[in-house]
Motif scaffolding. Structure first.
Motif, mmCIF file in Angstrom:
data_model
loop_
_atom_site.group_PDB
_atom_site.id
_atom_site.type_symbol
_atom_site.label_atom_id
_atom_site.label_comp_id
_atom_site.label_asym_id
_atom_site.label_seq_id
_atom_site.Cartn_x
_atom_site.Cartn_y
_atom_site.Cartn_z
ATOM 1 N N TYR A 2 37.722 14.009 -26.662
ATOM 2 C CA TYR A 2 36.629 13.464 -27.423
ATOM 3 C C TYR A 2 36.259 11.915 -27.018
ATOM 4 O O TYR A 2 37.493 11.524 -26.688
ATOM 5 N N ALA A 52 42.428 16.032 -27.297
ATOM 6 C CA ALA A 52 42.702 17.206 -28.330
ATOM 7 C C ALA A 52 43.440 18.148 -27.718
ATOM 8 O O ALA A 52 44.122 18.911 -28.456
ATOM 9 N N SER A 55 49.434 17.177 -37.919
ATOM 10 C CA SER A 55 47.979 16.852 -38.111
ATOM 11 C C SER A 55 47.549 15.988 -36.862
ATOM 12 O O SER A 55 48.201 15.327 -36.376
ATOM 13 N N GLY A 56 46.311 16.425 -36.441
ATOM 14 C CA GLY A 56 46.023 15.998 -35.002
ATOM 15 C C GLY A 56 46.346 16.516 -33.732
ATOM 16 O O GLY A 56 46.233 15.973 -32.745
ATOM 17 N N SER A 57 47.332 17.663 -33.634
ATOM 18 C CA SER A 57 47.817 18.465 -32.576
ATOM 19 C C SER A 57 47.104 18.938 -31.944
ATOM 20 O O SER A 57 47.116 19.483 -30.765
ATOM 21 N N GLY A 58 45.854 19.357 -32.397
ATOM 22 C CA GLY A 58 44.802 20.193 -31.805
ATOM 23 C C GLY A 58 44.527 21.620 -32.128
ATOM 24 O O GLY A 58 43.951 22.444 -31.429
ATOM 25 N N LYS A 59 45.274 22.000 -33.539
ATOM 26 C CA LYS A 59 45.107 23.525 -33.718
ATOM 27 C C LYS A 59 43.833 23.809 -33.942
ATOM 28 O O LYS A 59 43.131 24.837 -33.679
ATOM 29 N N SER A 60 42.792 23.027 -34.809
ATOM 30 C CA SER A 60 41.566 23.330 -35.070
ATOM 31 C C SER A 60 40.774 23.416 -33.944
ATOM 32 O O SER A 60 39.866 24.357 -33.767
ATOM 33 N N THR A 61 41.100 22.580 -32.891
ATOM 34 C CA THR A 61 40.019 22.368 -31.803
ATOM 35 C C THR A 61 40.376 23.619 -30.872
ATOM 36 O O THR A 61 39.475 24.481 -30.629
ATOM 37 N N HIS A 96 49.543 25.026 -41.919
ATOM 38 C CA HIS A 96 50.761 24.125 -42.260
ATOM 39 C C HIS A 96 52.102 24.706 -42.857
ATOM 40 O O HIS A 96 53.033 24.199 -42.992
HETATM 41 N N1 LIG Z 1 34.693 15.429 -33.422
HETATM 42 C C1 LIG Z 1 35.622 14.697 -32.910
HETATM 43 N N2 LIG Z 1 35.468 13.430 -32.456
HETATM 44 C C2 LIG Z 1 36.543 12.913 -32.171
HETATM 45 N N3 LIG Z 1 37.693 12.924 -32.171
HETATM 46 C C3 LIG Z 1 37.814 14.315 -32.792
HETATM 47 C C4 LIG Z 1 36.714 15.191 -32.981
HETATM 48 N N4 LIG Z 1 37.423 16.266 -33.584
HETATM 49 C C5 LIG Z 1 38.823 16.217 -33.506
HETATM 50 N N5 LIG Z 1 39.146 14.938 -33.091
HETATM 51 C C6 LIG Z 1 40.506 14.523 -32.530
HETATM 52 O O1 LIG Z 1 41.245 15.601 -31.665
HETATM 53 C C7 LIG Z 1 42.564 15.558 -32.098
HETATM 54 C C8 LIG Z 1 42.881 17.225 -32.539
HETATM 55 O O2 LIG Z 1 42.168 17.418 -33.656
HETATM 56 P P1 LIG Z 1 42.280 18.695 -34.599
HETATM 57 O O3 LIG Z 1 41.492 18.513 -35.649
HETATM 58 O O4 LIG Z 1 42.354 19.773 -33.597
HETATM 59 O O5 LIG Z 1 43.648 18.678 -35.084
HETATM 60 P P2 LIG Z 1 44.456 19.678 -36.094
HETATM 61 O O6 LIG Z 1 45.940 19.840 -35.427
HETATM 62 O O7 LIG Z 1 43.814 20.866 -36.572
HETATM 63 O O8 LIG Z 1 44.729 18.693 -37.156
HETATM 64 P P3 LIG Z 1 44.752 18.986 -38.895
HETATM 65 O O9 LIG Z 1 46.201 19.826 -39.160
HETATM 66 O O10 LIG Z 1 44.852 17.417 -39.511
HETATM 67 O O11 LIG Z 1 43.608 19.561 -39.493
HETATM 68 C C9 LIG Z 1 42.803 14.624 -33.220
HETATM 69 O O12 LIG Z 1 43.234 13.420 -32.822
HETATM 70 C C10 LIG Z 1 41.544 14.320 -33.813
HETATM 71 O O13 LIG Z 1 41.239 13.138 -34.429
#
Ligand SMILES: Nc1ncnc2c1ncn2[C@@H]1O[C@H](COP(=O)(O)OP(=O)(O)OP(=O)(O)O)[C@@H](O)[C@H]1O
Length: 282
Positions: A45, A54, A74-80, A232
């Motif tokens: 991103y 991500a 949190s922020g490790s990329g799971k949702s991505t 989580h």
């Molecule tokens: N639309 C976006 N624009 C910029 N950065 C993004 C965007 N979506 C996610 N990120 C960044 O990408 C990284 C991974 O985000 P992601 O949401 O996949 O993490 P996660 O493990 O699902 O977090 P959580 O447990 O908090 O939901 C994070 O650093 C987040 O800030």
């Protein structure tokens, strides 16, 4: 705990836990059973100055009839990862393949068809239509896709999730656990190749969580459903056949049938964060 130390902590623990490499999982005789696959998947991103990686060259395969939990700070990329796998987000590079189809190169029309026919979703916030009854919500995706309704299958699913006496209720007349069971029934009704569940028990108390997880696990055991679930909650993850741990956009652990204690051990160094998130979720 910072993201780098989280990754280091996960790596330190890896020697203690039964570990299967991604190449072992995706290769060999299991190939025909792969439902969904990420190949060298990267998602960044932002631009050069403020770039966030991500997902960092992720390779992973999801096997038919397995429940996989994806964990990580949190922020490790799971949702991505889940959004790229489900065709909800476009990777920067690499490939996503679902049932042999390359999702990452599909146009919008093909993506819509894929999501309707091959993929089921369960969200933390249930995402039910408030003006429709439980039954109408369960059948909605099939009706939108103009697919025939298998009444025998509907009756089976309704009985398994225990919603027989609630079919005419609207979401506002149902408890959180019942609403999530409607969402589970809706996801499984279409018999998708894979169900992606994003914190499915995040808004539920522990009793309702157990019910929903029990149902999901049952659908894996009895009907060979494939489920990929971001969570989580180590307790929720312990229902899975496999637990993937992400840190800084990479898979740092790939655990087969870990116990609750083994999952806790992985996060021992960052227990406060996991415990906090668990508390918030309950
Ligand atoms: N639309 C976006 N624009 C910029 N950065 C993004 C965007 N979506 C996610 N990120 C960044 O990408 C990284 C991974 O985000 P992601 O949401 O996949 O993490 P996660 O493990 O699902 O977090 P959580 O447990 O908090 O939901 C994070 O650093 C987040 O800030």
């Amino acid at each position: 705990m910072g993201r780098h130390s989280a990754a280091a902590s996960a790596n330190n623990q890896s020697t203690k836990i039964r570990k299967t490499t991604v190449s072992n999982i995706s290769g060999g005789s299991n190939d025909s059973e792969i439902v969904a696959q990420a190949i060298d998947l990267t998602k960044t991103y932002g631009d050069k100055d403020a770039q966030v990686v991500a997902l960092d060259h992720v390779d992973v395969s999801f096997i038919r009839g397995q429940m996989t939990a994806i964990m990580g700070p949190s922020g490790s990329g799971k949702s991505t990862l889940m959004h790229c796998m489900a065709g909800l987000d476009q990777p920067t590079s690499g490939k996503v393949i679902v049932e042999g189809l390359e999702v990452s190169s599909m146009n919008q029309r093909q993506l819509t068809k894929l999501r309707r026919e091959q993929i089921g979703f369960i969200f933390q916030s249930f995402n039910l239509v408030p003006t429709l009854t439980a039954e109408e919500n369960i059948l909605l995706p099939l009706q939108i896709a103009k697919r025939p309704i298998d009444r025998a299958w509907f009756n089976k699913v309704v009985d398994v999730v225990g919603l027989r006496s609630r079919l005419t209720h609207r979401p506002s007349q149902l408890s959180g656990g019942q609403q999530q069971r409607v969402a589970c029934a809706r996801a499984i009704m279409a018999r998708p190749s894979v169900i992606f569940a994003d914190e499915p028990t995040g808004n539920l108390d522990s009793h309702s969580s157990r019910e929903v997880l029990g149902f999901l696990k049952n659908s894996v055991r009895e009907y060979g459903q494939t489920i990929v679930m971001v969570t989580h909650d180590p307790r929720a993850a312990s229902y899975a056949d496999r637990v993937l741990v992400l840190a800084d956009g990479r898979i740092t652990q790939d655990l087969q049938h870990p116990t609750y204690e083994e999952i806790l051990e992985v996060f021992a160094g960052e227990g406060d964060e996991v415990a906090d998130q668990q508390e918030v979720a309950q």
